[in-house]
Design an enzyme around this catalytic site. Structure first.
Site, PDB file in Angstrom:
ATOM      1  N   ASP A  96     -18.004 -53.448 -26.257  1.00  0.00           N
ATOM      2  CA  ASP A  96     -18.720 -52.316 -26.840  1.00  0.00           C
ATOM      3  C   ASP A  96     -19.772 -52.841 -27.820  1.00  0.00           C
ATOM      4  O   ASP A  96     -19.754 -54.018 -28.207  1.00  0.00           O
ATOM      5  CB  ASP A  96     -17.690 -51.427 -27.543  1.00  0.00           C
ATOM      6  CG  ASP A  96     -18.316 -50.297 -28.326  1.00  0.00           C
ATOM      7  OD1 ASP A  96     -19.109 -49.536 -27.738  1.00  0.00           O
ATOM      8  OD2 ASP A  96     -18.023 -50.166 -29.532  1.00  0.00           O
ATOM      9  N   LYS A 148     -16.044 -45.570 -19.188  1.00  0.00           N
ATOM     10  CA  LYS A 148     -16.299 -47.008 -19.177  1.00  0.00           C
ATOM     11  C   LYS A 148     -15.375 -47.743 -18.208  1.00  0.00           C
ATOM     12  O   LYS A 148     -15.731 -48.808 -17.688  1.00  0.00           O
ATOM     13  CB  LYS A 148     -16.150 -47.585 -20.588  1.00  0.00           C
ATOM     14  CG  LYS A 148     -17.258 -47.205 -21.552  1.00  0.00           C
ATOM     15  CD  LYS A 148     -17.094 -47.956 -22.866  1.00  0.00           C
ATOM     16  CE  LYS A 148     -18.165 -47.592 -23.874  1.00  0.00           C
ATOM     17  NZ  LYS A 148     -18.025 -48.360 -25.135  1.00  0.00           N
ATOM     18  N   ASP A 186     -13.552 -46.578 -25.333  1.00  0.00           N
ATOM     19  CA  ASP A 186     -13.198 -47.920 -24.880  1.00  0.00           C
ATOM     20  C   ASP A 186     -11.794 -47.972 -24.284  1.00  0.00           C
ATOM     21  O   ASP A 186     -11.445 -48.946 -23.606  1.00  0.00           O
ATOM     22  CB  ASP A 186     -13.285 -48.919 -26.040  1.00  0.00           C
ATOM     23  CG  ASP A 186     -14.702 -49.069 -26.559  1.00  0.00           C
ATOM     24  OD1 ASP A 186     -15.589 -49.352 -25.735  1.00  0.00           O
ATOM     25  OD2 ASP A 186     -14.926 -48.876 -27.762  1.00  0.00           O
TER      26      ASP A 186
END
Length: 226
Positions: A10, A154, A181
């Site tokens: 990230d 993601k 995440d």
């Protein structure tokens, strides 16, 4: 030193300090990483592309929370999500008298192609109600509210990258700080949340660092660098 795994990382809150500026100490780490590096962010596509370009690393990005994926090694661009529904939410939100919160130029959404970003100082409840009406979800990254398709994240982006690179998602080390995440944490073979991460990210991670922000990233990748 352990064998270097492919890395999915990230940006905001992970490679930065609390001021959101990328910590220059991460530049040589990412540039010299001896395996593929995936920059995975909620930001619009041009931002991670520019970061990779200025770092001098292969373009390999998951942008817009999985809505846009580009793998430079295979020149593969994938778009996902429901931009029409996201635009409809933006229009309805404005019609209710609210603002997206980014000012007249709105650089947060100007180049965004698959989702909508709303400033966290704007009302959340009406945004969530509109998202549900359009079969979308709202994800709070700690930096913005993202209105996005529920089946795109993601993690789906990491799967695309891994397939393109002929790797398993389990081969990756994932480092991040937010609930967006968590999907990569659940897929990666090793996942690390920096200590400033939200509760969702911490719960999904294999371990949590002792220090925050870019210091935490440097701690997370410590076993793989000299």
């Amino acid at each position: 030193m352990d064998a270097v795994p492919p890395l999915v990382v990230d940006v905001d809150g992970t490679l930065t300090g609390p001021d959101r500026a990328v910590d220059p100490r991460v530049f040589p780490i990412l540039r010299d990483w001896a395996a593929p590096v995936v920059v995975a962010t909620g930001k619009a596509f041009p931002f991670p592309v520019a970061l990779c370009d200025f770092l001098g690393i292969e373009l390999c990005v998951v942008a817009e929370n999985g809505g846009v994926v580009f793998v430079g090694q295979t020149d593969a661009l994938t778009m996902a999500g429901d931009p029409e529904a996201a635009n409809a939410v933006a229009d309805a939100y404005r019609e209710m008298g609210y603002d997206l919160g980014w000012g007249p130029l709105d650089f947060a959404n100007r180049w965004r192609e698959t989702e909508l970003a709303v400033s966290r100082d704007q009302p959340l409840e009406p945004l969530q109600e509109l998202a549900v009406e359009h079969d979308l979800v709202v994800v709070d990254t700690g930096f913005a509210y993202h209105v996005k398709a529920p089946d795109v994240d993601k993690g789906t982006g990491l799967r695309i990258v891994a397939d393109e690179l002929d790797l398993s998602p389990e081969a990756f080390l994932a480092v991040g700080d937010s609930e967006n995440d968590a999907p990569t944490f659940e897929l990666a073979g090793e996942s690390v949340a920096v200590v400033n991460a939200d509760d969702t990210a911490k719960a999904a991670a294999d371990r949590v660092t002792d220090v925050a922000y870019a210091d935490g990233f440097l701690e997370a990748i410590g076993p793989y660098v000299d």
